[in-house]
Each structure stands twice: as structure tokens, then as C-alpha cells.
Design an enzyme around this catalytic site. Sequence first.
Site, PDB file in Angstrom:
ATOM      1  N   ASP A  51       0.714  -1.106   0.002  1.00 27.36           N
ATOM      2  CA  ASP A  51       0.001  -0.052   0.044  1.00 27.36           C
ATOM      3  C   ASP A  51       0.928   1.226   0.041  1.00 27.36           C
ATOM      4  O   ASP A  51       2.055   1.043   0.193  1.00 27.36           O
ATOM      5  CB  ASP A  51      -1.006   0.068   1.039  1.00 27.36           C
ATOM      6  CG  ASP A  51      -2.113   0.654   0.960  1.00 27.36           C
ATOM      7  OD1 ASP A  51      -1.920   1.582   0.103  1.00 27.36           O
ATOM      8  OD2 ASP A  51      -2.913   0.706   1.605  1.00 27.36           O
TER       9      ASP A  51
HETATM   10  C1  BGC Z   1      -5.237   3.023   0.120  1.00 25.78           C
HETATM   11  C2  BGC Z   1      -5.393   2.107  -0.972  1.00 25.78           C
HETATM   12  C3  BGC Z   1      -5.158   2.967  -2.240  1.00 25.78           C
HETATM   13  C4  BGC Z   1      -3.779   3.686  -2.340  1.00 25.78           C
HETATM   14  C5  BGC Z   1      -3.753   4.213  -3.843  1.00 25.78           C
HETATM   15  C6  BGC Z   1      -3.957   4.090  -0.035  1.00 25.78           C
HETATM   16  O1  BGC Z   1      -3.972   5.152   0.749  1.00 25.78           O
HETATM   17  O2  BGC Z   1      -5.057   2.495   1.459  1.00 25.78           O
HETATM   18  O3  BGC Z   1      -6.367   1.535  -0.922  1.00 25.78           O
HETATM   19  O4  BGC Z   1      -5.114   1.833  -3.502  1.00 25.78           O
HETATM   20  O5  BGC Z   1      -3.850   4.667  -1.327  1.00 25.78           O
HETATM   21  O6  BGC Z   1      -4.526   5.164  -3.960  1.00 25.78           O
END
Ligand code: BGC
Length: 727
Positions: free
Chosen positions: A263
Site C-alpha cells: 500500500d
Molecule cells: C489506500 C489504497 C489505495 C492507495 C492508492 C492508499 O492510501 O489505502 O487502498 O489503493 O492509497 O490510492
Amino acid sequence: MTSERVEELLGAMSAADKAGQLIQYFYFKLPAVELADPASGIDDSQPHAVEAALARGAVGSLLFVTDPAEINRLQRLTVEGNPHGLPALFGYDVIHGLRTIFPVPIAMAASWDLDAIERGQAVAGREARAVGIHWTFAPMVDIARDPRWGRIVEGAGEDPYLGAAVAAAQVRGFQSGGVIAGPKHFAGYGAALGGRDYDEANIAEYELWNTYFPPFRAAVEAGAGNIMTAYMDLNGIPASGSHWLLTKVLRETWGFDGFVVSDANAVKSLEIHGFAAAPADAAARAVLAGVDLEMAVAEPAYAHLPDAPEAAAAVDASVRRLLAAKERLGLLEDPYVDEDRAREILADPQHREAARAAARGSAVLLRNEGDRLPLDAAALGSIAVLGPLADSQRDTLGPWVFDFDLDETVTVLDGIRNAVGDGVRVDYARGIGVGRRAFPSIFDMFGRNAPEDPEGFDPAAEFDRAVSVAAAADVAVVVLGEWQNMIGEAASRSSLDLPGRQLELLQAVVATGTPTVLLVMNGRPLDLRWPAEHVPAILEIWYPGTQGGNAVADLLFGAASPGGKLPFSWPRTVGQIPIHYSHTTSHQPENQDRRYWDEASTPLFPFGHGLSYGRFEYSDLTVSPAGDSVRIAVTVTNGGSREAPEVVQLYLHQRHGSASRPVRELKGFQRLVLAPGASERVTFTVGPQERRYWHAAVRDWVLDATTFDVWVGGSSDASLTTTFDVA
Ligand code: BGC
């Protein structure tokens, strides 16, 4: 198995080239950078730094670019900058649509309609691929049993069986649309303590296997090409550095052969967790744990990988996976996108039709005393449409969308006006002001939030005006809920109250004596104790998307019947959380509903609940042996006067065995549509897969010789029951 071409490329790459393939950068364009919070690490130098990295050949993937011309420009920089001419993989959060916005994922899950879910994500995948996106960070398959957690809106709710079915359907849909699906966040993010986003999760191993893992396993079995890690500590170990999760469970037990992405910034935050000593240590430990690609805003830890000889073999394996994905997508042949074709696909009217059907199918009729719904438009002279969400395009779309077209978004007010034509007077009053979160969300950076109150808005006068509009109408349709920026990532709440003066407005409208219908626009259960007693008709419409208003009008005026079912138990109050239906029982089960002295311990609406304009009756429940399985059959009859959908649900309970088992667990469902008076015989097969469970002491799957109770019906409160024995 990778191809010769991939092996050749790998053989020709330096350690720095390999590290570059394992780095994914956000690419933020204005206005994001203008509005950026300095703490996010994003400033106006970010895009320049990324372009410099592209020119050095030090990037394998980019995220957050959606304009096809911009994607082509950045792709050209990537290919030209890379010593091996390698293109970038473009990823994005395509959660419930790119241009055509479908209902939010929790709503789609509430349809229990796997074909519609697959179709919806196929449309999203098709639109995404058309603009040059190769991979979506979806579906979110985290089980959520705490609605304070804002991200409950992105998932399929509380149940592992429903969650697994929905996860697989979404993966099939996205990938048939042409993008890699990336189920997330592996694993346990939905169990964040107190529902507080990003907080630690402590989940017993048996709960992981029985409850939190099944949707991930189903997504892997459906062929998902990617998995995203989770931010938080799981049982004291950061999920993004957990070899047990990412290698032992995911690869060795389930045979996952796609690539794993961290993530955002989760590799670097291994240091913040107090796990890694420094970014270089974080990089080595993450890649050894099984994180192939690092998602980073700036200064990726994986730039240190060339200095970690102990990780060299893991780095090679990760690069192979990324190259294999690019090869499969055809990017090694042609990495560019056709901009004209993209415009055509984004405008496809069939996509809007699918979104409208999906929104119809996802609404849940929570209450309909005296058959208040559907409304008979021909018998109405006037309708009052009330509440600030009733005519807010941005809120109708919900959170986690960025590329929508506001102008084509149909609000509830628009939908009602479209449906009734000129014969019925429709008066609108927002009643109260735009509620605001106390602090901005990171997504406010993208500058597309709920509209402000109109110039000169006078809250007290507007409240009174709304009540008079209601008093003068034949029926009042009140739309209440949460503004879309109150839910989603970094949007947890400590309360489930209707924000602002919404309940007061509803009470004042009901007090006028005008028949009232409540439409709830939200992505988590809210405290509806008062409406559940005083408002005869309550329809949960979620954030219904681009065509939401038209779909809602279809249901209000009876062109179609609601048929959605709740994918979570709806608590009466925040103090009941967690309150999932599949709990085990204990001392004095006859007092199960008296576990608190100040509140019932049953939910306001049970899991699986949802009414329709039909009248479904269940009869003739039979069980017959079928090898190591049993066949369970039931007759479902629509005794009402309207065609309607019904979701037939099968629940099991193991009476005794080597562990205590939940009082009920969903183990099958089928959605059907029955004409008035029609009957259908519905059959389920229950075999070892449905009976097995992961045992805390054995630390493996077990099957007990026992007796099972069976219930079949239209919710988790189903009463038609039988039993079967297993030797
Ligand atoms: C989120 C993810 C997301 C990523 C990219 C993160 O803060 O937890 O679910 O895909 O950002 O936007």
C-alpha cells in the site's frame, strides 16, 4: 513460468535496473499539488522528481494518471529513459467505475447479484483500459464488522461467504474488461481497533482463516493478477513486512502467482512501525517478505535494493513477476493507448444503462409498512423532495471516484422529475446546510467535494421552508445520510448519528402529517432507531452513482421492485458494535437478546434483510443425500401482486463437535425474480467445503461428525428449518 523473453531481459539488467522495475510512483498533477498537505510528502516538485526518475530508467509503474494523452506522454518518457526500453504499468483506484460511476461497492454487494457485480466491474475495467490504465487497486475485499471504519463502504460487508463470492465476481469482471485486478488490503485491515483507520488489528488465527481470508482466497482462485498489502500491524507484525502473510499463506498455501504491491508508502513505514531500522532495511525485509512492488510518493525505499545482496534472489523473482505482467498485457509490443478510441468507450450509453440497472438492484427496502411504496404517480398532485443530499451530484456518486462527469450525474431530484413528467408538481428544499467534516480528508486534495451551500443560505429560514413545502405536498421524499467525504479512507467516525440537523428535519416533516418516505444515502449503517419506528417507508439507496436518481425513481414509482439485502447487521446504536450475526453462543442463550440492560442486543435490521414489492413465501424444505454432500431444496412463491426479485439464503449451524461454531453461517444464496403467483424450486448443495472450518487447536481445517441445523429464507432471521446428520 516466465517466458524466454523475460529471462533474457532479466539477464541483461543491472541491479539498479531491477530495483527500478520494482518502484511505483504516484504522479500528482495540479490541483492536487496545490492543495497538498505538507505532511503527505507531496509538493510541487513531486511530478518533476518522478519525471527525472523516468528519464533515469528508475521506474516500473505509475499511479494516479488517467488522461490518455498524459499517459502516452509519460509512457514515452519511460520507454525512452529505460535502458531496455521497458514501459511502465499504469495503476489506478478504479473502485466503482471510472467515468460511468456505479453504486459504491457495499451497495453492489447488497444486490447479491453476482452477474451484475461482474458486469459492473467489466464496464469499469473497459473504461480504465481504454484510457491506458492497466491495473486497478480493487476490489477491496476486507471483511468489515465495525461500521465506524470509513472503508466499510469499499467492501462487501461482514460475511466471508458473501465476501468471497463478491470478490471473485469483481476479479472476473475487472479482468474481462482488460485490467489486472488487485484485491486489497492483505490482510485484516477491516478489523482496525475501534474502527480507527490504520490502527492495529489483532485477529485470532482461526478468525483469519474462517472470516478474513476467504475473500482473498476466492479472489486468488478467480485469477487475480495482483494483491495489495495492508498498512497496519496484524497481530504485532506490519502486514506489509509479514513473510507469513505474503509468502507462506498467499504464495505457498494458495499458489498465488501474480505480483504483490505495497500500500502507499507502506514499505517505508516499516520504519515508522518500529520494525525496520532504516529505509534500506525496510526495503530488504519487504522484498524478502514478498512485496514485489513498492508504491511510493517520493524517495522509494526500494532504491536501496542494489545494496542488499541478501535480497538479490527475491529481487529477481519480483522483477520476473512484474515483467510477466507487462508481457501478458501486451505492453512489451505496444505500450501506447488510442486516445480517440478512449473517448468513444467512455461515452458508451450501454455503460450508463448497466449503471442504472445496478443501482436499482442494490437498493434495500428496509421498511414498507402498509405498502407505502411504490408510489402511484398518477394519484399524486405534488411531491416534496427534501434534504441536502437529494440534489447533490457529487454526493450521489459517493467516495473513491475522481474521473466522473458531474453534468451527467442524475440526482434523486432529477430522477423524480424525469419519472413524473409535468403532471405532478415537484418542490425541492434542501432544509439544512451542507454538513462538513471537521477536518479535510486527503481526498479533498482533488478538489471535487460536496457543493457549498448557495450564496446567502439562511439555515433557519431554509429549515422552516422545507417543513412548509412538506406540509403542502401529497407525499414527502426525504433524502438523508452522510455526505460522501464523511466516509471512505481516513474517514472513520466515533458515532453513527445522522450528521447535522437531519433527524430534526425528518421529525419536523413527519409531524406535518404528510406521508413520508425516507431515502438513506450512505455507505455505512446509521442510527435509524427513530425512523424505524416513525417512518413507514425506508429505502436504503447508498451512493447510487451516475444514474442513481433515475434508478431510485424506477423503484419509488414501481417500474421495478427493490430486491437488495443488507450485507451487514444494522446496529441500533454505535455501542452495539461489533454485532455480526455469525457469533457463537454461550451461557444462557435464551437471554441472547438481553446481553445489555440498556439496549437490546439484536440489531435494528438483521444481516440479509431486505423487502420487496413481492410477498415471498418459503415452503417444503427437504434434504436428500448426495455422496459426501446433501442437497437442500425449498419452494419459493411470490404470493404478491408484483414481479419482484428475492435472494434465497441458506444458513447452517453445527450443533456439536470439536469446537463451538457460530449460531448461523451463510453457506449459499441464489437470486431470482418471480412473477406474481409464480413458484420456483431452489436447490443448494452442501458439501465438505461448506461444512469445514479452521480449528484453533488443530491449526488446520477440520470436519466434524455432527448434526447440522439448516435455515432457508429471505434473511439471516429465516425461520423455515430442518436438520441433517454427517457421519
Ligand atoms: C489506500 C489504497 C489505495 C492507495 C492508492 C492508499 O492510501 O489505502 O487502498 O489503493 O492509497 O490510492
